[in-house]
Design a protein around this motif. Sequence first.
Motif, mmCIF file in Angstrom:
data_model
loop_
_atom_site.group_PDB
_atom_site.id
_atom_site.type_symbol
_atom_site.label_atom_id
_atom_site.label_comp_id
_atom_site.label_asym_id
_atom_site.label_seq_id
_atom_site.Cartn_x
_atom_site.Cartn_y
_atom_site.Cartn_z
ATOM 1 N N LYS A 2 -6.443 -10.160 2.446
ATOM 2 C CA LYS A 2 -6.171 -9.497 1.072
ATOM 3 C C LYS A 2 -6.970 -9.981 -0.025
ATOM 4 N N ARG A 33 4.210 10.071 -4.053
ATOM 5 C CA ARG A 33 2.913 9.894 -3.105
ATOM 6 C C ARG A 33 2.844 8.399 -2.356
ATOM 7 N N CYS A 34 3.284 7.564 -3.340
ATOM 8 C CA CYS A 34 3.184 6.114 -2.913
ATOM 9 C C CYS A 34 4.435 5.595 -2.102
ATOM 10 N N ASP A 55 2.840 -4.631 -0.416
ATOM 11 C CA ASP A 55 2.924 -3.236 0.074
ATOM 12 C C ASP A 55 3.095 -2.201 -1.149
ATOM 13 N N ARG A 58 -0.676 -1.943 -2.649
ATOM 14 C CA ARG A 58 -1.405 -1.581 -1.363
ATOM 15 C C ARG A 58 -1.316 -0.156 -1.658
ATOM 16 N N LYS A 59 0.046 0.256 -1.773
ATOM 17 C CA LYS A 59 0.135 1.992 -1.878
ATOM 18 C C LYS A 59 -0.622 2.738 -3.160
ATOM 19 N N GLU A 61 -3.156 1.177 -4.871
ATOM 20 C CA GLU A 61 -4.207 0.934 -4.528
ATOM 21 C C GLU A 61 -4.966 2.182 -3.753
ATOM 22 N N GLN A 62 -4.395 2.711 -2.749
ATOM 23 C CA GLN A 62 -4.800 3.607 -1.853
ATOM 24 C C GLN A 62 -4.693 4.900 -2.429
ATOM 25 N N LEU A 63 -3.922 5.327 -3.305
ATOM 26 C CA LEU A 63 -3.539 6.543 -4.037
ATOM 27 C C LEU A 63 -4.652 6.507 -4.896
ATOM 28 N N HIS A 64 -5.010 5.385 -5.741
ATOM 29 C CA HIS A 64 -5.912 5.509 -6.932
ATOM 30 C C HIS A 64 -7.380 5.730 -6.135
ATOM 31 N N GLY A 65 -7.517 5.144 -4.949
ATOM 32 C CA GLY A 65 -8.858 5.331 -4.382
ATOM 33 C C GLY A 65 -8.817 6.677 -3.768
ATOM 34 N N LYS A 66 -7.878 7.536 -3.572
ATOM 35 C CA LYS A 66 -8.144 9.043 -3.129
ATOM 36 C C LYS A 66 -8.220 9.842 -4.172
#
Length: 69
Positions: A2, A33-34, A55, A58-59, A61-66
Amino acid sequence: MKRVPDFPVPDHIALMIHDLRQSGLSANEIAERCHLSRTTLWRLAQGEARDPAYDSVRKVEQLHGKIVK
């Protein structure tokens, strides 16, 4: 492993949500989306979630990265 941000997690999430809003997504779109409730997203954005679930973080962070380059 982590990843731990260099600053408090609530601030980290709030900044990512702010970036997503600045990119043109509405709060409802981000929550959808999250796969988070609008209430949870609002609490994260306001920094009111002092110990958010990994969790949820993480969701976002993943959307932000996309979305945010």
